[in-house]
Design a protein around this motif. Structure first.
Motif, PDB file in Angstrom:
ATOM      1  N   GLU A 195       0.677  -1.047   0.058  1.00 55.78           N
ATOM      2  CA  GLU A 195       0.014  -0.025   0.034  1.00 55.78           C
ATOM      3  C   GLU A 195       0.888   1.227   0.186  1.00 55.78           C
ATOM      4  O   GLU A 195       0.513   2.106  -0.799  1.00 55.78           O
ATOM      5  CB  GLU A 195      -0.871   0.145   1.125  1.00 55.78           C
ATOM      6  CG  GLU A 195      -1.722   1.197   1.277  1.00 55.78           C
ATOM      7  CD  GLU A 195      -2.857   1.022   2.297  1.00 55.78           C
ATOM      8  OE1 GLU A 195      -3.692   1.722   2.656  1.00 55.78           O
ATOM      9  OE2 GLU A 195      -2.762  -0.009   3.232  1.00 55.78           O
ATOM     10  N   LEU A 196       1.885   1.215   0.855  1.00 56.06           N
ATOM     11  CA  LEU A 196       2.678   2.408   0.981  1.00 56.06           C
ATOM     12  C   LEU A 196       3.505   2.554  -0.473  1.00 56.06           C
ATOM     13  O   LEU A 196       3.721   3.628  -0.940  1.00 56.06           O
ATOM     14  CB  LEU A 196       3.806   2.285   1.894  1.00 56.06           C
ATOM     15  CG  LEU A 196       3.216   2.233   3.600  1.00 56.06           C
ATOM     16  CD1 LEU A 196       4.537   1.876   4.522  1.00 56.06           C
ATOM     17  CD2 LEU A 196       2.699   3.672   3.760  1.00 56.06           C
ATOM     18  N   ALA A 198       2.496   1.507  -3.344  1.00 50.63           N
ATOM     19  CA  ALA A 198       1.436   2.245  -4.421  1.00 50.63           C
ATOM     20  C   ALA A 198       1.208   3.518  -4.311  1.00 50.63           C
ATOM     21  O   ALA A 198       0.999   4.376  -5.203  1.00 50.63           O
ATOM     22  CB  ALA A 198       0.055   1.440  -4.287  1.00 50.63           C
ATOM     23  N   ASP A 199       1.103   4.007  -3.008  1.00 58.13           N
ATOM     24  CA  ASP A 199       0.902   5.601  -2.695  1.00 58.13           C
ATOM     25  C   ASP A 199       2.103   6.312  -3.013  1.00 58.13           C
ATOM     26  O   ASP A 199       1.970   7.361  -3.788  1.00 58.13           O
ATOM     27  CB  ASP A 199       0.636   5.873  -1.155  1.00 58.13           C
ATOM     28  CG  ASP A 199      -0.533   5.243  -0.824  1.00 58.13           C
ATOM     29  OD1 ASP A 199      -1.538   4.725  -1.565  1.00 58.13           O
ATOM     30  OD2 ASP A 199      -0.873   5.061   0.469  1.00 58.13           O
ATOM     31  N   LYS A 200       3.157   5.970  -2.863  1.00 60.36           N
ATOM     32  CA  LYS A 200       4.471   6.429  -3.275  1.00 60.36           C
ATOM     33  C   LYS A 200       4.638   6.554  -4.927  1.00 60.36           C
ATOM     34  O   LYS A 200       4.893   7.366  -5.260  1.00 60.36           O
ATOM     35  CB  LYS A 200       5.697   5.587  -2.779  1.00 60.36           C
ATOM     36  CG  LYS A 200       6.797   6.586  -3.030  1.00 60.36           C
ATOM     37  CD  LYS A 200       8.003   5.849  -2.311  1.00 60.36           C
ATOM     38  CE  LYS A 200       9.506   6.462  -2.438  1.00 60.36           C
ATOM     39  NZ  LYS A 200      10.515   5.975  -2.005  1.00 60.36           N
ATOM     40  N   SER A 202       2.081   6.315  -7.008  1.00 62.63           N
ATOM     41  CA  SER A 202       1.018   7.227  -7.197  1.00 62.63           C
ATOM     42  C   SER A 202       1.493   8.747  -7.373  1.00 62.63           C
ATOM     43  O   SER A 202       1.301   9.441  -8.087  1.00 62.63           O
ATOM     44  CB  SER A 202      -0.261   6.933  -6.424  1.00 62.63           C
ATOM     45  OG  SER A 202      -1.441   7.866  -6.954  1.00 62.63           O
ATOM     46  N   GLN A 203       1.858   8.930  -6.072  1.00 62.86           N
ATOM     47  CA  GLN A 203       2.634  10.245  -6.074  1.00 62.86           C
ATOM     48  C   GLN A 203       3.801  10.607  -6.930  1.00 62.86           C
ATOM     49  O   GLN A 203       3.643  12.048  -7.507  1.00 62.86           O
ATOM     50  CB  GLN A 203       3.034  10.456  -4.399  1.00 62.86           C
ATOM     51  CG  GLN A 203       1.934  10.557  -3.464  1.00 62.86           C
ATOM     52  CD  GLN A 203       2.530  10.403  -2.077  1.00 62.86           C
ATOM     53  OE1 GLN A 203       3.842  10.683  -1.979  1.00 62.86           O
ATOM     54  NE2 GLN A 203       1.647  10.629  -1.205  1.00 62.86           N
TER      55      GLN A 203
END
Length: 250
Positions: A195-196, A198-200, A202-203
Motif C-alpha cells: 500500500e505504501l 502504491a501510494d508512493k 501514485s505520488q
C-alpha cells in the motif's frame, strides 16, 4: 566433507567416549529434529565436516527390520531397524576379521530377535580404499547358498540430499531468527508495504505528470519569447525605413 554419525546414544558420556579422541578435547552439542523429536550427538568443537544422522538416513531409505552397515575411516557402525546395535573403532586402511565376525554375529542376533530372515545387508562406505572394502564385505557376508547379499545403499553425497544437516544451538537460533525476520518482513510487505509503495508510486506518477506539464509550458513560453523578439526586430526594421515628414500649415 560429509560425515554420518550416530544420534541415538543413550547418554552424553557414551557419545563422547565414542567420538572424542582424548579426554581433554572439547565437545559441542549438535542436533537435528525429526517430527519434533530431537536427535543428538556430541562431537569435537573443531570438526568442520557436514554432519548428518545415520539413524535418520536409515529411516529415510530403509523399511523396518533392515540391516545397514556404515564404514568410515576410523569407525564402523551397524544399524538394525534404524537403531544402532553395534559400533567400534577400526583401522582406516582395511577391514579386519573381527569386523566381519561382528557383522555376521550381529546379523544372526538380529534375525533371532526379529523372528525372520535378513535377505540383504545394505552398506555405506565413506572411507579410503572403498572398492577393496566393498569386495571384502561382499565376499565375507554371502548367505548359505553362496549368494552375495551385501548391497550398496548409494553414494553418500546423493543419500544426504533430502536430509537436514545437524546444527548447533548458535546456528539453529541464527536460522530461526533469519526465518522469523523473513516472515515478518513478508507480512509487512503484504499488508503495509504494498500500500505504501502504491501510494508512493501514485505520488511519483502525479509529480512526473506535473513536471511534464511544467516543461511543456516552459517550452511554450520560450517559443513565444523567441517569436516576440523576432517580431520586434522586424518591427524596428520597418520603422527605420519610414522617413520623418513634417507637415507645414499655409
Amino acid at each position: 566433507m560429509v560425515r554420518l554419525v550416530i544420534t541415538d546414544f543413550p547418554t552424553k558420556e557414551d557419545c563422547e567416549a565414542f567420538y572424542m579422541k582424548d579426554e581433554f578435547e572439547e565437545s559441542q552439542h549438535m542436533f537435528v529434529y525429526r517430527k519434533f523429536k530431537k536427535n543428538n550427538v556430541y562431537l569435537s568443537r573443531y570438526d568442520n565436516d557436514e554432519i548428518y544422522s545415520l539413524n535418520l538416513l536409515s529411516r529415510k531409505y530403509l523399511l523396518k527390520n533392515q540391516f545397514l552397515i556404515y564404514v568410515a575411516d576410523e569407525e564402523y557402525i551397524i544399524l538394525f531397524n534404524h537403531k544402532t546395535v553395534y559400533s567400534a573403532k577400526i583401522n582406516q586402511n582395511f577391514l579386519i576379521d573381527d569386523t566381519i565376525k561382528s557383522i555376521l554375529i550381529t546379523k544372526h542376533i538380529a534375525m533371532l530377535s526379529s523372528g525372520g530372515s535378513i535377505e540383504n545387508i545394505y552398506y555405506i562406505i565413506n572411507s579410503k580404499y572403498k572398492s577393496a572394502k566393498e569386495n571384502i564385505l561382499k565376499e565375507n557376508t554371502k548367505n548359505e547358498r553362496n549368494e552375495v547379499v551385501a548391497k550398496s545403499l548409494g553414494e553418500i553425497e546423493e543419500l544426504i540430499k533430502p536430509l537436514n544437516e545437524l546444527t548447533t544451538y548458535k546456528t539453529h537460533f541464527f536460522k530461526l531468527s533469519s526465518l522469523l525476520f523473513t516472515f515478518c518482513f513478508s507480512f509487512w510487505i503484504i499488508f503495509y508495504g504494498l500500500e505504501l509503495f502504491a501510494d508512493k508510486l501514485s505520488q511519483q506518477q502525479s509529480l512526473e505528470l506535473l513536471n511534464r506539464e511544467l516543461n511543456v509550458e516552459k517550452r511554450i513560453i520560450k517559443r513565444e519569447k523567441t517569436i516576440l523578439a523576432k517580431n520586434n526586430i522586424e518591427y524596428k526594421k520597418m520603422i527605420g525605413c519610414i522617413s520623418t515628414i513634417k507637415v507645414k500649415n499655409d
